[in-house]
Scaffold this motif. Structure first.
Motif, mmCIF file in Angstrom:
data_model
loop_
_atom_site.group_PDB
_atom_site.id
_atom_site.type_symbol
_atom_site.label_atom_id
_atom_site.label_comp_id
_atom_site.label_asym_id
_atom_site.label_seq_id
_atom_site.Cartn_x
_atom_site.Cartn_y
_atom_site.Cartn_z
ATOM 1 N N ASN A 1 0.795 -1.229 0.000
ATOM 2 C CA ASN A 1 0.000 0.000 0.000
ATOM 3 C C ASN A 1 0.830 1.283 0.000
ATOM 4 O O ASN A 1 0.284 2.366 0.090
ATOM 5 C CB ASN A 1 -0.974 0.007 1.179
ATOM 6 C CG ASN A 1 -0.254 -0.099 2.506
ATOM 7 O OD1 ASN A 1 0.937 0.160 2.605
ATOM 8 N ND2 ASN A 1 -0.979 -0.485 3.541
ATOM 9 N N GLN A 2 2.119 1.181 -0.066
ATOM 10 C CA GLN A 2 3.040 2.317 -0.162
ATOM 11 C C GLN A 2 2.961 3.269 1.023
ATOM 12 O O GLN A 2 3.326 4.431 0.908
ATOM 13 C CB GLN A 2 2.831 3.064 -1.483
ATOM 14 C CG GLN A 2 3.083 2.191 -2.683
ATOM 15 C CD GLN A 2 2.891 2.889 -3.999
ATOM 16 O OE1 GLN A 2 2.558 4.068 -4.050
ATOM 17 N NE2 GLN A 2 3.109 2.181 -5.075
ATOM 18 N N GLN A 3 2.492 2.775 2.179
ATOM 19 C CA GLN A 3 2.523 3.600 3.384
ATOM 20 C C GLN A 3 3.913 3.615 3.995
ATOM 21 O O GLN A 3 4.222 4.469 4.800
ATOM 22 C CB GLN A 3 1.505 3.107 4.410
ATOM 23 C CG GLN A 3 0.088 3.381 3.994
ATOM 24 C CD GLN A 3 -0.910 2.924 5.042
ATOM 25 O OE1 GLN A 3 -0.617 2.066 5.859
ATOM 26 N NE2 GLN A 3 -2.092 3.501 5.004
ATOM 27 N N SER A 4 4.721 2.643 3.626
ATOM 28 C CA SER A 4 6.121 2.596 4.048
ATOM 29 C C SER A 4 6.951 2.350 2.797
ATOM 30 O O SER A 4 6.412 2.132 1.714
ATOM 31 C CB SER A 4 6.335 1.465 5.066
ATOM 32 O OG SER A 4 6.012 0.221 4.482
ATOM 33 N N SER A 5 8.256 2.330 2.968
ATOM 34 C CA SER A 5 9.110 2.040 1.812
ATOM 35 C C SER A 5 8.989 0.562 1.458
ATOM 36 O O SER A 5 8.638 -0.269 2.302
ATOM 37 C CB SER A 5 10.565 2.392 2.119
ATOM 38 O OG SER A 5 11.144 1.430 2.986
ATOM 39 N N ILE A 6 9.298 0.241 0.234
ATOM 40 C CA ILE A 6 9.241 -1.156 -0.205
ATOM 41 C C ILE A 6 10.238 -1.998 0.589
ATOM 42 O O ILE A 6 9.953 -3.143 0.923
ATOM 43 C CB ILE A 6 9.457 -1.271 -1.736
ATOM 44 C CG1 ILE A 6 9.116 -2.679 -2.243
ATOM 45 C CG2 ILE A 6 10.870 -0.911 -2.121
ATOM 46 C CD1 ILE A 6 7.670 -2.915 -2.462
ATOM 47 N N LYS A 7 11.386 -1.413 0.937
ATOM 48 C CA LYS A 7 12.383 -2.140 1.723
ATOM 49 C C LYS A 7 11.824 -2.491 3.099
ATOM 50 O O LYS A 7 11.992 -3.621 3.568
ATOM 51 C CB LYS A 7 13.663 -1.320 1.863
ATOM 52 C CG LYS A 7 14.744 -2.019 2.651
ATOM 53 C CD LYS A 7 16.005 -1.182 2.716
ATOM 54 C CE LYS A 7 17.087 -1.868 3.518
ATOM 55 N NZ LYS A 7 18.330 -1.087 3.544
ATOM 56 N N THR A 8 11.164 -1.555 3.737
ATOM 57 C CA THR A 8 10.554 -1.803 5.038
ATOM 58 C C THR A 8 9.512 -2.910 4.938
ATOM 59 O O THR A 8 9.449 -3.803 5.794
ATOM 60 C CB THR A 8 9.910 -0.519 5.591
ATOM 61 O OG1 THR A 8 10.926 0.487 5.717
ATOM 62 C CG2 THR A 8 9.245 -0.737 6.926
ATOM 63 N N TRP A 9 8.707 -2.859 3.893
ATOM 64 C CA TRP A 9 7.684 -3.877 3.678
ATOM 65 C C TRP A 9 8.310 -5.255 3.482
ATOM 66 O O TRP A 9 7.870 -6.239 4.077
ATOM 67 C CB TRP A 9 6.830 -3.478 2.475
ATOM 68 C CG TRP A 9 5.694 -4.395 2.160
ATOM 69 C CD1 TRP A 9 4.561 -4.586 2.894
ATOM 70 C CD2 TRP A 9 5.585 -5.246 1.017
ATOM 71 N NE1 TRP A 9 3.751 -5.506 2.267
ATOM 72 C CE2 TRP A 9 4.348 -5.921 1.107
ATOM 73 C CE3 TRP A 9 6.399 -5.491 -0.082
ATOM 74 C CZ2 TRP A 9 3.919 -6.829 0.151
ATOM 75 C CZ3 TRP A 9 5.966 -6.388 -1.038
ATOM 76 C CH2 TRP A 9 4.742 -7.047 -0.911
ATOM 77 N N ILE A 10 9.366 -5.336 2.663
ATOM 78 C CA ILE A 10 10.042 -6.614 2.411
ATOM 79 C C ILE A 10 10.683 -7.141 3.691
ATOM 80 O O ILE A 10 10.596 -8.333 3.995
ATOM 81 C CB ILE A 10 11.066 -6.478 1.269
ATOM 82 C CG1 ILE A 10 10.333 -6.251 -0.062
ATOM 83 C CG2 ILE A 10 11.982 -7.694 1.187
ATOM 84 C CD1 ILE A 10 11.234 -5.880 -1.225
ATOM 85 N N LEU A 11 11.329 -6.276 4.462
ATOM 86 C CA LEU A 11 11.947 -6.717 5.715
ATOM 87 C C LEU A 11 10.889 -7.137 6.741
ATOM 88 O O LEU A 11 11.130 -8.025 7.561
ATOM 89 C CB LEU A 11 12.880 -5.651 6.267
ATOM 90 C CG LEU A 11 14.176 -5.473 5.471
ATOM 91 C CD1 LEU A 11 14.980 -4.300 6.008
ATOM 92 C CD2 LEU A 11 15.018 -6.743 5.481
ATOM 93 N N SER A 12 9.721 -6.535 6.680
ATOM 94 C CA SER A 12 8.622 -6.967 7.533
ATOM 95 C C SER A 12 8.188 -8.388 7.163
ATOM 96 O O SER A 12 7.935 -9.224 8.038
ATOM 97 C CB SER A 12 7.445 -5.998 7.400
ATOM 98 O OG SER A 12 6.345 -6.455 8.128
ATOM 99 N N ILE A 13 8.124 -8.660 5.881
ATOM 100 C CA ILE A 13 7.819 -10.017 5.421
ATOM 101 C C ILE A 13 8.906 -10.971 5.903
ATOM 102 O O ILE A 13 8.615 -12.071 6.380
ATOM 103 C CB ILE A 13 7.666 -10.055 3.889
ATOM 104 C CG1 ILE A 13 6.403 -9.298 3.472
ATOM 105 C CG2 ILE A 13 7.630 -11.507 3.379
ATOM 106 C CD1 ILE A 13 6.248 -9.096 1.983
ATOM 107 N N ALA A 14 10.171 -10.548 5.810
ATOM 108 C CA ALA A 14 11.290 -11.381 6.271
ATOM 109 C C ALA A 14 11.151 -11.691 7.759
ATOM 110 O O ALA A 14 11.391 -12.819 8.193
ATOM 111 C CB ALA A 14 12.624 -10.695 5.983
ATOM 112 N N LYS A 15 10.747 -10.700 8.528
ATOM 113 C CA LYS A 15 10.545 -10.914 9.969
ATOM 114 C C LYS A 15 9.473 -11.973 10.201
ATOM 115 O O LYS A 15 9.650 -12.879 11.023
ATOM 116 C CB LYS A 15 10.148 -9.597 10.644
ATOM 117 C CG LYS A 15 9.846 -9.736 12.124
ATOM 118 C CD LYS A 15 9.313 -8.444 12.713
ATOM 119 C CE LYS A 15 7.882 -8.283 12.269
ATOM 120 N NZ LYS A 15 7.160 -7.198 12.914
#
Length: 92
Positions: A55-69
């Motif tokens: 949803n682009q509320q955060s950076s794509i990197k943050t979103w990907i690292l959240s998925i990694a978590k």
């Protein structure tokens, strides 16, 4: 959202840009290179499957690292669950 060619280019660019960060994070979490490699692949499979939900509320990197978590947590839970059964549930 994306046609298949655009999606392939997008996921390839995301993979190239963020693979190392995800891999390093998962090595720190798992302490094992083989597990980190497997988990990194799982992360990018989830990225591919859920890219339309970003949803682009955060950076794509943050979103990907959240998925990694979340992948790391799922891995830990699965490993813990398996160890419970190996250590006592099925032993006589």
């Amino acid at each position: 959202m994306f046609d298949s060619e655009d999606l392939e280019v997008t996921i390839s660019k995301l993979y190239q840009a963020h693979y190392l960060d995800v891999y390093k994070f998962l090595i720190c979490f798992s302490g094992n290179r083989n597990d980190a490699e497997d988990l990194t692949q799982e992360v990018f499979i989830r990225v591919l499957n859920h890219l339309s939900h970003f949803n682009q509320q955060s950076s794509i990197k943050t979103w990907i690292l959240s998925i990694a978590k979340h992948v790391a947590i799922d891995h830990y839970r699965k490993k813990k669950f398996v160890s419970i059964f190996k250590e006592g549930f099925f032993k006589k």
